[in-house]
Design an enzyme around this catalytic site. Structure first.
Site, PDB file in Angstrom:
ATOM      1  N   HIS A   1       0.924  -7.352   8.243  1.00  0.00           N
ATOM      2  CA  HIS A   1       0.141  -5.992   8.365  1.00  0.00           C
ATOM      3  C   HIS A   1      -1.108  -6.355   8.257  1.00  0.00           C
ATOM      4  CE1 HIS A   1      -0.637  -1.658   9.615  1.00  0.00           C
ATOM      5  NE2 HIS A   1      -0.232  -1.326   8.653  1.00  0.00           N
TER       6      HIS A   1
ATOM      7  N   ASN B   1      -7.215  -1.784  10.485  1.00  0.00           N
ATOM      8  CA  ASN B   1      -6.354  -1.704  10.717  1.00  0.00           C
ATOM      9  C   ASN B   1      -5.530  -0.428  12.336  1.00  0.00           C
ATOM     10  OD1 ASN B   1      -3.045  -0.314   9.917  1.00  0.00           O
ATOM     11  ND2 ASN B   1      -3.772   0.672   7.546  1.00  0.00           N
TER      12      ASN B   1
ATOM     13  N   CYS C   1       2.423   2.140  10.351  1.00  0.00           N
ATOM     14  CA  CYS C   1       2.305   1.082  10.620  1.00  0.00           C
ATOM     15  C   CYS C   1       3.714   0.965  10.786  1.00  0.00           C
ATOM     16  CB  CYS C   1       1.565   0.829   9.694  1.00  0.00           C
ATOM     17  SG  CYS C   1       0.343   1.569   9.369  1.00  0.00           S
TER      18      CYS C   1
HETATM   19  O1  UT7 Z   1      -1.050   1.003   7.265  1.00  0.00           O
HETATM   20  C1  UT7 Z   1      -1.229   1.404   5.528  1.00  0.00           C
HETATM   21  C2  UT7 Z   1      -0.875   0.791   4.813  1.00  0.00           C
HETATM   22  N1  UT7 Z   1      -2.572   1.135   4.260  1.00  0.00           N
HETATM   23  C3  UT7 Z   1      -3.276   0.240   3.137  1.00  0.00           C
HETATM   24  O2  UT7 Z   1      -1.410  -0.816   2.890  1.00  0.00           O
HETATM   25  C4  UT7 Z   1      -3.772   0.522   2.468  1.00  0.00           C
HETATM   26  C5  UT7 Z   1      -3.822   0.184   0.830  1.00  0.00           C
HETATM   27  N2  UT7 Z   1      -5.217   0.429   0.600  1.00  0.00           N
HETATM   28  C6  UT7 Z   1      -6.432  -0.355   0.668  1.00  0.00           C
HETATM   29  O3  UT7 Z   1      -6.679  -1.232   1.468  1.00  0.00           O
HETATM   30  C7  UT7 Z   1      -7.449  -0.345  -0.561  1.00  0.00           C
HETATM   31  O4  UT7 Z   1      -6.757   0.836  -1.985  1.00  0.00           O
HETATM   32  C8  UT7 Z   1      -8.761   1.020   0.201  1.00  0.00           C
HETATM   33  C9  UT7 Z   1      -9.341  -0.491   0.699  1.00  0.00           C
HETATM   34  C10 UT7 Z   1      -8.419   2.106   0.442  1.00  0.00           C
HETATM   35  C11 UT7 Z   1      -9.910   1.066  -0.951  1.00  0.00           C
HETATM   36  O5  UT7 Z   1      -9.971   0.335  -2.020  1.00  0.00           O
HETATM   37  P1  UT7 Z   1      -9.726   0.145  -3.806  1.00  0.00           P
HETATM   38  O6  UT7 Z   1     -10.520  -1.293  -4.346  1.00  0.00           O
HETATM   39  O7  UT7 Z   1      -8.578   0.477  -4.033  1.00  0.00           O
HETATM   40  O8  UT7 Z   1     -10.764   1.474  -4.012  1.00  0.00           O
HETATM   41  P2  UT7 Z   1     -11.450   2.524  -4.461  1.00  0.00           P
HETATM   42  O9  UT7 Z   1      -9.954   3.993  -3.862  1.00  0.00           O
HETATM   43  O10 UT7 Z   1     -10.345   2.672  -5.478  1.00  0.00           O
HETATM   44  O11 UT7 Z   1     -13.057   2.870  -4.185  1.00  0.00           O
HETATM   45  C12 UT7 Z   1     -13.151   2.570  -5.130  1.00  0.00           C
HETATM   46  C13 UT7 Z   1     -14.795   2.895  -5.908  1.00  0.00           C
HETATM   47  C14 UT7 Z   1     -14.444   4.381  -5.702  1.00  0.00           C
HETATM   48  O12 UT7 Z   1     -16.206   5.138  -6.207  1.00  0.00           O
HETATM   49  P3  UT7 Z   1     -15.797   5.010  -7.634  1.00  0.00           P
HETATM   50  O13 UT7 Z   1     -15.093   6.206  -8.519  1.00  0.00           O
HETATM   51  O14 UT7 Z   1     -15.772   3.515  -8.620  1.00  0.00           O
HETATM   52  O15 UT7 Z   1     -17.315   5.151  -8.406  1.00  0.00           O
HETATM   53  C15 UT7 Z   1     -15.054   4.779  -4.193  1.00  0.00           C
HETATM   54  O16 UT7 Z   1     -15.444   5.993  -4.639  1.00  0.00           O
HETATM   55  O17 UT7 Z   1     -15.403   2.820  -3.958  1.00  0.00           O
HETATM   56  C16 UT7 Z   1     -15.513   3.858  -3.612  1.00  0.00           C
HETATM   57  N3  UT7 Z   1     -15.357   3.912  -2.024  1.00  0.00           N
HETATM   58  C17 UT7 Z   1     -16.136   3.668  -1.389  1.00  0.00           C
HETATM   59  N4  UT7 Z   1     -17.242   2.770  -1.373  1.00  0.00           N
HETATM   60  C18 UT7 Z   1     -18.253   2.284  -0.080  1.00  0.00           C
HETATM   61  C19 UT7 Z   1     -14.326   4.817  -1.457  1.00  0.00           C
HETATM   62  N5  UT7 Z   1     -14.233   3.931  -0.072  1.00  0.00           N
HETATM   63  C20 UT7 Z   1     -15.601   3.921  -0.324  1.00  0.00           C
HETATM   64  C21 UT7 Z   1     -16.681   2.713   0.727  1.00  0.00           C
HETATM   65  N6  UT7 Z   1     -17.612   2.511   0.875  1.00  0.00           N
HETATM   66  N7  UT7 Z   1     -16.032   3.524   2.315  1.00  0.00           N
END
Ligand code: UT7
Length: 327
Positions: A254, A284, A113
């Site tokens: 970003h 992104n 990125c």
């Molecule tokens: O460009 C490089 C830099 N990138 C970044 O800076 C991205 C950084 N990270 C993020 O933006 C976030 O961590 C994400 C958007 C990737 C994820 O968000 P989060 O709030 O950290 O979610 P999580 O990974 O902790 O997941 C929470 C829940 C999980 O379910 P349980 O275990 O709580 O039941 C996931 O399985 O959300 C679930 N989940 C989804 N649900 C519906 C993960 N992806 C999805 C989805 N739809 N697409």
């Protein structure tokens, strides 16, 4: 006195739009989850057969046109990308050929990125040494070709698109680059991983797995590192530029997650109307986020003469970078 300036910007993305509702139909996700957790509503996704140069070329032409620079007068083309048409020739060389930029040296910067801002840093250092150079810096990806459409944790986040800027050295013309800082931490590289065509897992070997062709990310970990490092490197860039955060009038961050953008705005004590946001329409685009946003901010009038603009980015590698511009 002459200084490094941006003379023109451009951007392009595939026509094909994939909405959150389209994603609901192919994986276990929802528009509500994606908007709440990321701020993304839709993204541009290349059709089969479309490649990096299909978008890098029009983005470059727009930037050159705005800069009133003829491609034959380019001395260097730097393409920040993980997804060139081919590794050899590089994305930079492919664009050189398509532009007929016959006297330019062309190469790619592989900094995920951060690729565009790394490219700006390289251009700035070259221009400090040789102010007569005209440099085209490109940043962007066709990242959708490397998405696992069965993995909802990454597939909903990314989109395709490319931006470009023409950088040169001038007095009283263009937007001044006051500073560009960059940093990396390869020890945390596996948090955001793409084996791709690397030599660790050669394509075609019997143990090659399909996931090597896909981008994977430990989102929560990356989230923390992204905020911490973008805040820190922005501080360094502002210090180098001799400006305080209070003097910054516009921020182009970003576009990886709206929550990260909002946290950065809070850290920098900026209202959201001073922060450029297009993640809702693009997702992104990796190395494309900053130059696409810069081009849209430039053409829409979001950036006004005299603005002190902070660019800040974080990505795989891990890599991160920031720049301060005087518009
Ligand atoms: O460009 C490089 C830099 N990138 C970044 O800076 C991205 C950084 N990270 C993020 O933006 C976030 O961590 C994400 C958007 C990737 C994820 O968000 P989060 O709030 O950290 O979610 P999580 O990974 O902790 O997941 C929470 C829940 C999980 O379910 P349980 O275990 O709580 O039941 C996931 O399985 O959300 C679930 N989940 C989804 N649900 C519906 C993960 N992806 C999805 C989805 N739809 N697409």
């Amino acid at each position: 006195m002459k200084s490094t300036v941006i003379l023109g910007t451009g951007s392009a993305a595939p026509d094909n739009i994939l909405t959150n509702f389209d994603l609901e139909k192919i994986m276990d996700t929802s528009d509500e989850w994606i908007i709440q957790r990321t701020g993304i509503k839709e993204r541009h996704i290349a059709k089969p057969g479309e490649k990096f140069s299909d978008f890098a070329l029009p983005a470059s032409r727009q930037a050159l046109e705005m800069a009133e620079i003829d491609p034959v007068d380019l001395d260097m083309i730097i393409a920040g990308t993980l997804t060139p048409d081919t590794l050899m020739p590089s994305g930079g060389c492919t664009i050189q050929a398509l532009l007929n930029a016959d006297k330019a040296a062309a190469f790619d910067v592989c900094a995920a990125c951060s690729g565009f801002v790394y490219g700006l840093a390289i251009a700035d250092r070259f221009l400090k040494n040789d102010p007569d150079l005209n440099i085209l810096v490109i940043g962007g990806e066709l990242v959708s070709h490397h998405m696992d459409w069965n993995d909802r944790t990454t597939a909903v986040l990314f989109g395709d698109g490319v931006g470009a800027a023409v950088v040169a050295s001038r007095e009283n013309q263009g937007a001044k680059i006051l500073s560009v800082e960059m940093q990396s931490n390869g020890k945390l590289g596996e948090l955001l991983y793409f084996a791709g065509l690397g030599s660790e897992h050669p394509v075609g070997r019997e143990d090659f797995k399909p996931e090597y062709n896909y981008i994977s990310m430990q989102g929560r970990e990356i989230f923390k590192h992204a905020i911490r490092n973008m805040v820190e490197i922005s501080g360094k860039a502002m210090q180098k530029a001799g400006v305080t955060v209070d003097q910054i009038t516009k921020v182009i961050p970003h576009q990886a997650n709206l929550r990260i953008i909002e946290m950065l705005a809070k850290q920098f004590k900026k209202p959201l109307d001073q922060v450029f946001i297009n993640i809702d329409r693009y997702g992104n685009t990796s190395a494309g986020t900053i130059p696409i946003a810069l081009d849209e901010a430039n053409r829409s009038g979001f950036l006004e003469k005299g603005d002190l603009v902070l660019l800040t980015v974080f990505g795989g590698g891990l890599t991160w970078a920031a720049a301060v511009l005087e518009w």
